[in-house]
Write an enzyme that holds these catalytic residues in place. Structure first.
Site, PDB file in Angstrom:
ATOM      1  N   LYS A 107      -9.115 -24.124   9.910  1.00  0.00           N
ATOM      2  CA  LYS A 107      -8.505 -22.739  10.125  1.00  0.00           C
ATOM      3  C   LYS A 107      -7.684 -22.371   8.928  1.00  0.00           C
ATOM      4  O   LYS A 107      -7.442 -21.125   8.573  1.00  0.00           O
ATOM      5  CB  LYS A 107      -7.570 -22.866  11.248  1.00  0.00           C
ATOM      6  N   GLU A 129      -2.608 -14.561  16.698  1.00  0.00           N
ATOM      7  CA  GLU A 129      -2.706 -15.047  18.269  1.00  0.00           C
ATOM      8  C   GLU A 129      -3.176 -16.452  18.123  1.00  0.00           C
ATOM      9  O   GLU A 129      -3.609 -16.871  16.999  1.00  0.00           O
ATOM     10  CB  GLU A 129      -3.794 -14.116  18.976  1.00  0.00           C
ATOM     11  N   SER A 394     -14.744 -30.313  11.315  1.00  0.00           N
ATOM     12  CA  SER A 394     -14.019 -29.339  11.417  1.00  0.00           C
ATOM     13  C   SER A 394     -12.270 -29.665  11.486  1.00  0.00           C
ATOM     14  O   SER A 394     -11.657 -28.894  10.789  1.00  0.00           O
ATOM     15  CB  SER A 394     -14.256 -28.557  12.596  1.00  0.00           C
TER      16      SER A 394
HETATM   17  C1  LIG Z   1     -10.150 -24.053  16.370  1.00  0.00           C
HETATM   18  C2  LIG Z   1     -11.093 -25.154  16.121  1.00  0.00           C
HETATM   19  C3  LIG Z   1     -12.538 -25.278  16.516  1.00  0.00           C
HETATM   20  C4  LIG Z   1     -13.146 -24.095  17.032  1.00  0.00           C
HETATM   21  O1  LIG Z   1     -12.899 -22.768  16.538  1.00  0.00           O
HETATM   22  P1  LIG Z   1     -14.048 -22.138  15.732  1.00  0.00           P
HETATM   23  O2  LIG Z   1     -13.705 -20.998  15.213  1.00  0.00           O
HETATM   24  O3  LIG Z   1     -15.455 -22.153  16.497  1.00  0.00           O
HETATM   25  O4  LIG Z   1     -14.401 -23.003  14.464  1.00  0.00           O
HETATM   26  C5  LIG Z   1     -13.201 -26.200  16.035  1.00  0.00           C
HETATM   27  N1  LIG Z   1     -12.724 -27.464  15.439  1.00  0.00           N
HETATM   28  C6  LIG Z   1     -11.161 -27.459  15.172  1.00  0.00           C
HETATM   29  C7  LIG Z   1     -10.522 -28.883  14.656  1.00  0.00           C
HETATM   30  C8  LIG Z   1     -10.358 -26.396  15.449  1.00  0.00           C
HETATM   31  O5  LIG Z   1      -9.090 -26.568  15.192  1.00  0.00           O
END
Ligand SMILES: *Cc1c(COP(=O)(O)O)cnc(C)c1O
Length: 417
Positions: A107, A129, A394
């Site tokens: 993010k 948000e 992610s």
């Molecule tokens: C917020 C988040 C997501 C989901 O958000 P996307 O916009 O779909 O990437 C996925 N993995 C993690 C670790 C997150 O913090």
């Protein structure tokens, strides 16, 4: 949803996507995307669009952004070979480690990029948000870094559920504003932030957290997150000796997935997005927007959404707060309709088991969101023995400890004991 795209049209749309021609000048990805917003919001979106056009690909802006990614975010993030997981799965598994980025997830790539853009546009303050609080934390950190005040809109229900992140945001200097309207969660927080934005579009920058919403956000967020796929491509060639046969990413709004997939669209790589299958396939039991939803307009964008027969947007459920959203980025809707990317769902229980397996084999505590990608990757590996695959890791799972604590660890046998 092939009915939305005429036969023969899919190939041309996919080629346009690969060539970087989408979104078009109306902000559309084929039939999806666009800008379905009330008249009062149009000037704010037009101002933002002009700002993106002027600055985003300006060499000076890019130099500044790349420098922040390198020195502050910690990029490039590692590409990690997973030998023990590979042995178990009978495949060659590689992980793109967004969990190693500053604040613990992808993010931040988006947050710092938009914060720099806000600075360029000369605004006085930033609003954002947040649902689970991850984007709020990234925004608070990015705003502190560029020296802009930040207010984060957060549903009252989420504030209660995500207390540690509320504290993190405040310590990073952000003001957290409780939203008591609507469902008191992410959807209401977005609505409230938009309402605030129209009151002063010249003085306020709205820092949106995923590849969703009205044009230009899905485009802007994709451009900022594509660093994930570009780095992965280079690192796979250098470290693994070639591109993967398949790549996997979890999909909430779809920002980490589009960031990984977009630079790989033109390659011969199977791309699979994994949504939250929750506890079942019924409405309200999951957040599998692409796998089970229907087309409609949500928060300014024509995309796939979870709605009932009367078009009422449905509540969602997922064990991972970050996947808990009833819409999805419009570019994913197109990639599904063209058949280029396949979207599947993974259940709460399977995601938990995958998280445990990764801890045990590779010493990585991944985020609950991310765990969903491992479920589909594991299945694919069993069906495609010996192939090479890449998983977008992610984020890290430390933030999930309050949830994980409710599920005791299975007692493991130690071979040497
Ligand atoms: C917020 C988040 C997501 C989901 O958000 P996307 O916009 O779909 O990437 C996925 N993995 C993690 C670790 C997150 O913090």
């Amino acid at each position: 949803m092939t009915s939305l795209i005429q036969p023969g049209e899919a190939e041309a749309l996919l080629q346009a996507a690969i060539n970087g021609e989408l979104p078009d000048e109306r902000g559309r990805f084929g039939p999806f995307g666009g800008r379905y917003v009330p008249e009062t919001l149009v000037p704010a979106f037009e101002r933002l669009e002009a700002g993106v056009r002027e600055h985003l690909h300006d060499p000076q802006f890019q130099a500044e952004y790349q420098r922040e990614l390198r020195e502050w975010v910690g990029r490039p993030t590692a590409l990690t070979h997973a030998p023990r997981l590979s042995e178990r799965w009978g495949a060659d598994v590689w992980l793109k480690r967004e969990d190693l980025a500053h604040t613990g997830a992808h993010k931040i790539n988006n947050a710092i990029g938009q914060a720099l853009l806000a600075k360029r546009l000369g605004v006085e303050r930033v609003i954002a948000e947040t649902g689970a609080g991850q984007h709020g934390v990234a925004s608070a950190a990015a705003c502190a870094r560029v020296g802009l005040p930040c207010a984060v809109y957060m549903g009252a229900v989420d504030i209660e559920r995500q207390a540690p992140n509320v504290d993190r945001m405040r310590r990073l200097g952000a003001e957290v504003i409780a939203v008591e309207s609507g469902d008191k969660t992410l959807r209401a927080a977005i609505d409230e932030a938009l309402r605030k934005w129209v009151t002063d579009p010249a003085g306020i920058y709205y820092l949106l957290g995923s590849a969703v919403g009205a044009h230009p956000y899905p485009y802007l967020v994709r451009e900022l997150q594509s660093v994930i796929g570009r780095e992965s491509r280079e690192q796979m060639i250098e470290q693994a000796g070639g591109l993967p046969d398949a790549a996997f990413a979890c999909v909430g709004g779809g920002s980490n997935a589009i960031g990984l997939f977009y630079p790989l669209l033109g390659d011969d790589i199977e791309l699979i997005g994994v949504e939250a299958g929750g506890t079942g396939s019924g409405l309200g039991q999951n957040a599998a927007t692409l796998a089970t939803g229907t087309p409609g307009v949500l928060q300014g964008s024509y995309t796939m959404i979870l709605q009932d027969g009367d078009g009422q947007v449905q509540e969602t459920h997922s064990i991972s707060a970050g996947l808990d959203y009833s819409g999805v980025g419009p570019e994913h809707a197109l990639l599904q309709a063209t058949g280029r990317v396949r979207y599947v769902a993974a259940s709460d229980g399977d995601a938990l088991a995958a998280l445990e397996e990764l801890c045990e084999t590779e010493g990585i505590l991944t985020a609950l969101e991310t765990s969903h990608a491992y479920v589909a990757a594991r299945e694919w590996a069993k069906e495609n023995p010996g192939k090479r695959l890449l998983i977008g890791n992610s984020g890290r799972g430390d933030k999930d400890m309050p949830t994980l604590t409710k599920f005791p660890v299975k007692v493991r046998g130690h071979a040497s004991a």
